[in-house]
Design an enzyme around this catalytic site. Sequence first.
Site, PDB file in Angstrom:
ATOM      1  N   HIS A 256       0.829  -1.212   0.000  1.00 15.47           N
ATOM      2  CA  HIS A 256       0.000   0.000   0.000  1.00 15.47           C
ATOM      3  C   HIS A 256       0.866   1.266   0.000  1.00 15.47           C
ATOM      4  O   HIS A 256       0.679   2.154  -0.845  1.00 15.47           O
ATOM      5  CB  HIS A 256      -0.915  -0.020   1.226  1.00 15.47           C
ATOM      6  CG  HIS A 256      -1.888   1.093   1.275  1.00 15.47           C
ATOM      7  ND1 HIS A 256      -3.207   0.954   0.888  1.00 15.47           N
ATOM      8  CD2 HIS A 256      -1.769   2.394   1.664  1.00 15.47           C
ATOM      9  CE1 HIS A 256      -3.840   2.094   1.043  1.00 15.47           C
ATOM     10  NE2 HIS A 256      -2.993   2.990   1.506  1.00 15.47           N
ATOM     11  N   GLU A 257       1.796   1.332   0.940  1.00 16.37           N
ATOM     12  CA  GLU A 257       2.610   2.546   1.057  1.00 16.37           C
ATOM     13  C   GLU A 257       3.613   2.665  -0.087  1.00 16.37           C
ATOM     14  O   GLU A 257       3.877   3.763  -0.569  1.00 16.37           O
ATOM     15  CB  GLU A 257       3.339   2.551   2.411  1.00 16.37           C
ATOM     16  CG  GLU A 257       2.418   2.550   3.623  1.00 16.37           C
ATOM     17  CD  GLU A 257       1.444   3.714   3.637  1.00 16.37           C
ATOM     18  OE1 GLU A 257       1.750   4.785   3.050  1.00 16.37           O
ATOM     19  OE2 GLU A 257       0.356   3.572   4.233  1.00 16.37           O
TER      20      GLU A 257
ATOM     21  N   HIS B 218       1.831   4.151  -3.085  1.00 16.77           N
ATOM     22  CA  HIS B 218       1.698   5.612  -2.949  1.00 16.77           C
ATOM     23  C   HIS B 218       2.992   6.293  -3.357  1.00 16.77           C
ATOM     24  O   HIS B 218       3.001   7.256  -4.140  1.00 16.77           O
ATOM     25  CB  HIS B 218       1.387   5.989  -1.492  1.00 16.77           C
ATOM     26  CG  HIS B 218      -0.025   5.765  -1.073  1.00 16.77           C
ATOM     27  ND1 HIS B 218      -1.103   6.086  -1.872  1.00 16.77           N
ATOM     28  CD2 HIS B 218      -0.551   5.284   0.088  1.00 16.77           C
ATOM     29  CE1 HIS B 218      -2.224   5.797  -1.224  1.00 16.77           C
ATOM     30  NE2 HIS B 218      -1.916   5.299  -0.048  1.00 16.77           N
TER      31      HIS B 218
END
Length: 211
Positions: free
Chosen positions: A26-27, A30
């Site tokens: 997820h990170e 980003h």
Amino acid sequence: MFDDFGGFLIRAIVSLPGIVIAMVVHEWAHARIAYALGDYTPKLDGRLTLNPAAHVDLFGLLMLFLVHFGWAKPVRINANNFANPRRDDILVSLAGPMSNLLTAFLTLIVWIVLIKLGIEMSEGAASVLQFIMIININFAIFNMLPIPPLDGSHILRNLLPYELAYRFIQLERYSFIILIIFLMTPILSYVFVPLQRLILGIFQAIVGIFL
């Protein structure tokens, strides 16, 4: 009491890979999309890596086990570096949840391929794969909620007219209270369960076409 602790420990062990994978993917997504769109901040912060140490917040991870609400290290983004700040911030916000959904989908493919090949899995291995799928789907759903500072709130804020977006940002001061209310009531279950089943059904239908 010891039986309860033993059950908790087993669940923690089999769910840990799914939680760490969900946080890291997820990170990283980003950071990677922000960097691709012209913001070098994630690179300077060392976030363009799949190394869990760069993304996992140990206290946030512990809280996730204890109260089912945790967090990873947020990726710093400077929207001023984007060519189109509102559009690009939406793309960066979407990257995290979409990467979780992709991870869940790929895990389902791996699971089905293993079954098709007749490769026997232990109960523990099957549980780990199941948790990777479910946790990543839940990460995507949760982060798309339009509650500041979740990804869904970034998307909604950038779609609103500037005046309404400014008012919406003011909700961030109450976001923790709102999240606590959601977590302590059955409200989220009415959202998570149907969406989780819908997403899994779509994934299974797609995989069923080819496998």
